[in-house]
Design a protein around this motif. Structure first.
Motif, PDB file in Angstrom:
ATOM      1  N   UNK A 147       0.866  -1.172   0.000  1.00 25.17           N
ATOM      2  CA  UNK A 147       0.000   0.000   0.000  1.00 25.17           C
ATOM      3  C   UNK A 147       0.899   1.217   0.000  1.00 25.17           C
ATOM      4  N   UNK A 148       0.730   2.115  -0.964  1.00 29.70           N
ATOM      5  CA  UNK A 148       1.466   3.373  -1.020  1.00 29.70           C
ATOM      6  C   UNK A 148       0.466   4.504  -0.854  1.00 29.70           C
ATOM      7  N   UNK A 149       0.790   5.471   0.013  1.00 28.12           N
ATOM      8  CA  UNK A 149      -0.084   6.621   0.223  1.00 28.12           C
ATOM      9  C   UNK A 149       0.711   7.896   0.038  1.00 28.12           C
ATOM     10  N   UNK A 150       0.232   8.756  -0.870  1.00 29.37           N
ATOM     11  CA  UNK A 150       0.869  10.042  -1.087  1.00 29.37           C
ATOM     12  C   UNK A 150       1.712  10.069  -2.341  1.00 29.37           C
ATOM     13  N   UNK A 151       2.468  11.138  -2.473  1.00 28.81           N
ATOM     14  CA  UNK A 151       3.315  11.317  -3.646  1.00 28.81           C
ATOM     15  C   UNK A 151       4.584  10.485  -3.512  1.00 28.81           C
ATOM     16  N   UNK A 152       5.341  10.417  -4.592  1.00 22.28           N
ATOM     17  CA  UNK A 152       6.576   9.643  -4.562  1.00 22.28           C
ATOM     18  C   UNK A 152       7.530  10.142  -3.481  1.00 22.28           C
ATOM     19  N   UNK A 153       7.757  11.449  -3.412  1.00 23.48           N
ATOM     20  CA  UNK A 153       8.761  11.983  -2.489  1.00 23.48           C
ATOM     21  C   UNK A 153       8.277  12.079  -1.047  1.00 23.48           C
ATOM     22  N   UNK A 154       7.013  12.396  -0.835  1.00 23.71           N
ATOM     23  CA  UNK A 154       6.521  12.575   0.535  1.00 23.71           C
ATOM     24  C   UNK A 154       5.724  11.395   1.057  1.00 23.71           C
ATOM     25  N   UNK A 155       5.349  10.479   0.190  1.00 21.88           N
ATOM     26  CA  UNK A 155       4.498   9.371   0.590  1.00 21.88           C
ATOM     27  C   UNK A 155       5.221   8.311   1.392  1.00 21.88           C
ATOM     28  N   UNK A 156       4.428   7.366   1.894  1.00 25.64           N
ATOM     29  CA  UNK A 156       4.953   6.215   2.623  1.00 25.64           C
ATOM     30  C   UNK A 156       4.148   4.987   2.231  1.00 25.64           C
ATOM     31  N   UNK A 157       4.729   3.846   2.511  1.00 20.78           N
ATOM     32  CA  UNK A 157       4.050   2.617   2.168  1.00 20.78           C
ATOM     33  C   UNK A 157       4.309   1.523   3.177  1.00 20.78           C
ATOM     34  N   UNK A 158       3.551   0.453   3.000  1.00 19.16           N
ATOM     35  CA  UNK A 158       3.695  -0.747   3.816  1.00 19.16           C
ATOM     36  C   UNK A 158       3.684  -1.937   2.858  1.00 19.16           C
TER      37      UNK A 158
END
Length: 142
Positions: A9-20
């Motif tokens: 799961x990725x949330x947000x933009x490439x540079x500011x986002x985070x994922x699990x």
């Protein structure tokens, strides 16, 4: 036929986002981000997970090869260094350096290296990666 599952799961933009990322059986869950992948931030990244998969696959396959050859191992430990670099403007896994150490009663260094080299090309993850990724091996008997 075995089918293994994983998800991300990725949330947000490439540079500011985070994922699990998660494995299907619940054995692993880890956070990842741009910083953990392309810089030195906390968390994991897909390349580390590929390295873990390759090291795990190789260690099991080498244990089988050693046992089949009459040298059941006490232990096989493998590390994988996954190289991620730009190729033609796109980030690419170009090489994986495997370093394996085996504690194997009754085997000599030459036979251990021979079986390790054969395993390098035969384990399922090596076979998956080999068409486009260089795989090197350093094998040490203890």
């Amino acid at each position: 036929m075995a089918i293994r599952n994983a998800s991300a799961l990725w949330q947000g933009t490439l540079l500011e986002g985070t994922g699990i990322v998660r494995t299907g059986q619940g054995g692993y869950e880890g956070n990842y981000s741009f910083r953990s992948r392309f810089q030195e931030g906390e968390g994991t990244n897909p390349e580390e997970l590929i390295g873990a998969a390759h090291a795990g696959c190789f260690s099991m396959a080498l244990a089988k090869a050693l046992t089949d050859a009459g040298f059941p191992p006490t232990s096989v430990e493998t590390a994988a260094a996954v190289h991620l670099e730009p190729v033609d403007g796109a980030q690419t896994v170009t090489r994986i350096d495997l370093t394996t150490t085996g504690e194997v009663p009754g085997i000599d260094e030459a036979e251990f290296v021979k079986l390790a080299e054969a395993t390098k090309t035969g384990c399922p993850i090596s076979r998956l990666l080999a068409p486009g990724t260089e795989i090197t091996l350093t094998a040490n008997l203890i």
